[in-house]
Design a protein around this motif. Structure first.
Motif, PDB file in Angstrom:
ATOM      1  N   ASP A  14      54.275 -14.593 -17.497  1.00 12.86           N
ATOM      2  CA  ASP A  14      52.232 -14.053 -16.352  1.00 12.86           C
ATOM      3  C   ASP A  14      50.948 -15.620 -16.107  1.00 12.86           C
ATOM      4  OD1 ASP A  14      50.738 -12.610 -14.732  1.00 12.86           O
ATOM      5  OD2 ASP A  14      50.382 -11.133 -16.487  1.00 12.86           O
ATOM      6  N   TYR A  15      51.119 -16.297 -15.023  1.00 15.46           N
ATOM      7  CA  TYR A  15      50.103 -16.929 -14.598  1.00 15.46           C
ATOM      8  C   TYR A  15      48.671 -16.656 -14.156  1.00 15.46           C
ATOM      9  CZ  TYR A  15      54.141 -20.124 -14.023  1.00 15.46           C
ATOM     10  OH  TYR A  15      56.014 -20.904 -14.696  1.00 15.46           O
ATOM     11  N   GLY A  16      48.540 -15.342 -14.442  1.00  9.72           N
ATOM     12  CA  GLY A  16      47.161 -15.064 -13.611  1.00  9.72           C
ATOM     13  C   GLY A  16      46.420 -14.757 -15.109  1.00  9.72           C
ATOM     14  N   TRP A  17      47.835 -14.172 -16.009  1.00  7.26           N
ATOM     15  CA  TRP A  17      47.587 -13.736 -17.293  1.00  7.26           C
ATOM     16  C   TRP A  17      46.684 -15.466 -18.183  1.00  7.26           C
ATOM     17  CZ3 TRP A  17      48.826 -15.625 -22.355  1.00  7.26           C
ATOM     18  CH2 TRP A  17      48.288 -15.180 -23.119  1.00  7.26           C
ATOM     19  N   VAL A  18      47.218 -16.280 -18.153  1.00 11.44           N
ATOM     20  CA  VAL A  18      47.244 -17.496 -18.330  1.00 11.44           C
ATOM     21  C   VAL A  18      45.854 -17.658 -18.231  1.00 11.44           C
ATOM     22  CG1 VAL A  18      48.022 -20.156 -18.444  1.00 11.44           C
ATOM     23  CG2 VAL A  18      49.926 -18.294 -19.262  1.00 11.44           C
ATOM     24  N   MET A  19      45.257 -17.986 -16.204  1.00 16.18           N
ATOM     25  CA  MET A  19      44.228 -18.502 -15.912  1.00 16.18           C
ATOM     26  C   MET A  19      43.024 -18.074 -16.218  1.00 16.18           C
ATOM     27  SD  MET A  19      45.596 -19.836 -12.053  1.00 16.18           S
ATOM     28  CE  MET A  19      45.828 -17.853 -11.697  1.00 16.18           C
ATOM     29  N   GLN A  20      43.362 -16.231 -16.692  1.00 13.30           N
ATOM     30  CA  GLN A  20      42.209 -15.742 -17.407  1.00 13.30           C
ATOM     31  C   GLN A  20      41.912 -16.097 -18.646  1.00 13.30           C
ATOM     32  OE1 GLN A  20      43.401 -11.561 -16.645  1.00 13.30           O
ATOM     33  NE2 GLN A  20      43.108 -11.431 -14.341  1.00 13.30           N
ATOM     34  N   VAL A  21      42.503 -15.895 -18.954  1.00  9.42           N
ATOM     35  CA  VAL A  21      42.498 -16.242 -20.782  1.00  9.42           C
ATOM     36  C   VAL A  21      41.919 -18.025 -20.921  1.00  9.42           C
ATOM     37  CG1 VAL A  21      43.800 -17.006 -22.848  1.00  9.42           C
ATOM     38  CG2 VAL A  21      43.858 -14.570 -21.266  1.00  9.42           C
ATOM     39  N   THR A  22      42.840 -18.891 -20.308  1.00  4.01           N
ATOM     40  CA  THR A  22      42.007 -20.466 -20.820  1.00  4.01           C
ATOM     41  C   THR A  22      40.528 -20.153 -19.771  1.00  4.01           C
ATOM     42  OG1 THR A  22      44.304 -21.476 -19.856  1.00  4.01           O
ATOM     43  CG2 THR A  22      42.567 -22.676 -19.291  1.00  4.01           C
ATOM     44  N   PHE A  23      40.526 -19.638 -18.637  1.00  4.63           N
ATOM     45  CA  PHE A  23      39.201 -19.760 -18.483  1.00  4.63           C
ATOM     46  C   PHE A  23      38.106 -19.061 -19.427  1.00  4.63           C
ATOM     47  CE2 PHE A  23      35.541 -17.092 -16.691  1.00  4.63           C
ATOM     48  CZ  PHE A  23      34.840 -18.637 -15.864  1.00  4.63           C
ATOM     49  N   ALA A  24      38.549 -18.196 -20.085  1.00  4.82           N
ATOM     50  CA  ALA A  24      37.600 -17.522 -20.875  1.00  4.82           C
ATOM     51  C   ALA A  24      37.568 -18.123 -22.617  1.00  4.82           C
ATOM     52  CB  ALA A  24      38.421 -16.462 -21.525  1.00  4.82           C
ATOM     53  N   LEU A  25      39.273 -18.814 -23.114  1.00  7.29           N
ATOM     54  CA  LEU A  25      38.589 -19.652 -23.992  1.00  7.29           C
ATOM     55  C   LEU A  25      37.960 -20.578 -23.733  1.00  7.29           C
ATOM     56  CD1 LEU A  25      42.123 -19.246 -25.470  1.00  7.29           C
ATOM     57  CD2 LEU A  25      39.977 -18.491 -26.654  1.00  7.29           C
ATOM     58  N   THR A  26      37.578 -21.133 -22.564  1.00  7.30           N
ATOM     59  CA  THR A  26      37.442 -23.049 -22.805  1.00  7.30           C
ATOM     60  C   THR A  26      36.024 -22.485 -22.724  1.00  7.30           C
ATOM     61  OG1 THR A  26      38.953 -23.777 -21.369  1.00  7.30           O
ATOM     62  CG2 THR A  26      36.790 -24.548 -20.835  1.00  7.30           C
ATOM     63  N   ILE A  27      35.141 -21.482 -22.341  1.00  7.87           N
ATOM     64  CA  ILE A  27      33.609 -21.661 -22.639  1.00  7.87           C
ATOM     65  C   ILE A  27      33.444 -20.916 -23.092  1.00  7.87           C
ATOM     66  CG2 ILE A  27      32.319 -19.803 -21.843  1.00  7.87           C
ATOM     67  CD1 ILE A  27      33.731 -19.066 -18.676  1.00  7.87           C
ATOM     68  N   VAL A  28      34.099 -19.835 -23.941  1.00  7.94           N
ATOM     69  CA  VAL A  28      33.831 -19.532 -25.593  1.00  7.94           C
ATOM     70  C   VAL A  28      34.328 -20.973 -26.226  1.00  7.94           C
ATOM     71  CG1 VAL A  28      34.695 -18.096 -27.209  1.00  7.94           C
ATOM     72  CG2 VAL A  28      34.661 -17.112 -25.261  1.00  7.94           C
ATOM     73  N   VAL A  29      34.819 -22.084 -26.201  1.00 10.45           N
ATOM     74  CA  VAL A  29      35.498 -22.419 -27.330  1.00 10.45           C
ATOM     75  C   VAL A  29      34.663 -23.976 -27.015  1.00 10.45           C
ATOM     76  CG1 VAL A  29      37.542 -23.854 -28.105  1.00 10.45           C
ATOM     77  CG2 VAL A  29      37.106 -21.703 -28.065  1.00 10.45           C
ATOM     78  N   GLY A  30      34.734 -24.676 -25.502  1.00  9.81           N
ATOM     79  CA  GLY A  30      34.204 -25.257 -25.118  1.00  9.81           C
ATOM     80  C   GLY A  30      33.312 -25.649 -24.873  1.00  9.81           C
ATOM     81  N   ALA A  31      32.395 -24.963 -24.871  1.00  7.64           N
ATOM     82  CA  ALA A  31      30.639 -24.878 -25.041  1.00  7.64           C
ATOM     83  C   ALA A  31      29.975 -25.386 -26.486  1.00  7.64           C
ATOM     84  CB  ALA A  31      30.001 -23.963 -24.249  1.00  7.64           C
ATOM     85  N   PRO A  32      30.094 -24.783 -27.395  1.00  8.70           N
ATOM     86  CA  PRO A  32      29.859 -25.341 -28.576  1.00  8.70           C
ATOM     87  C   PRO A  32      30.920 -27.027 -28.973  1.00  8.70           C
ATOM     88  CG  PRO A  32      31.074 -23.210 -28.931  1.00  8.70           C
ATOM     89  CD  PRO A  32      31.157 -23.298 -27.528  1.00  8.70           C
TER      90      PRO A  32
END
Length: 76
Positions: A14-32
């Motif tokens: 499910d590529y839609g799920w992959v894109m949504q989770v990637t977006f959320a995790l990138t913000i949560v993990v990437g900012a720190p």
């Protein structure tokens, strides 16, 4: 009766799920990660700070996207 035009077969991932989770995790993990990585670098101007954040963030986004895709593929 012919198949409906709007029917699809996503081939297992499910590529839609992959894109949504990637977006959320990138913000949560990437900012720190960007914040911690910037501690050891001197970036005097706002332009240099933005370029640094984009460069580090791009690497974080790419690695997160690969990890989420592999997880989705393995779980399916």
């Amino acid at each position: 009766m012919p198949d409906r035009i709007d029917s699809t077969d996503p081939a297992g991932v499910d590529y839609g799920w992959v894109m949504q989770v990637t977006f959320a995790l990138t913000i949560v993990v990437g900012a720190p990660i960007v914040a911690v990585a910037s501690l050891g670098v001197t970036v005097p101007t706002w332009n240099e700070k933005a370029i640094f954040a984009v460069r580090v963030g791009a690497v974080v986004w790419f690695l997160t996207a690969i990890g989420v895709y592999l997880y989705a593929r393995r779980r399916r």
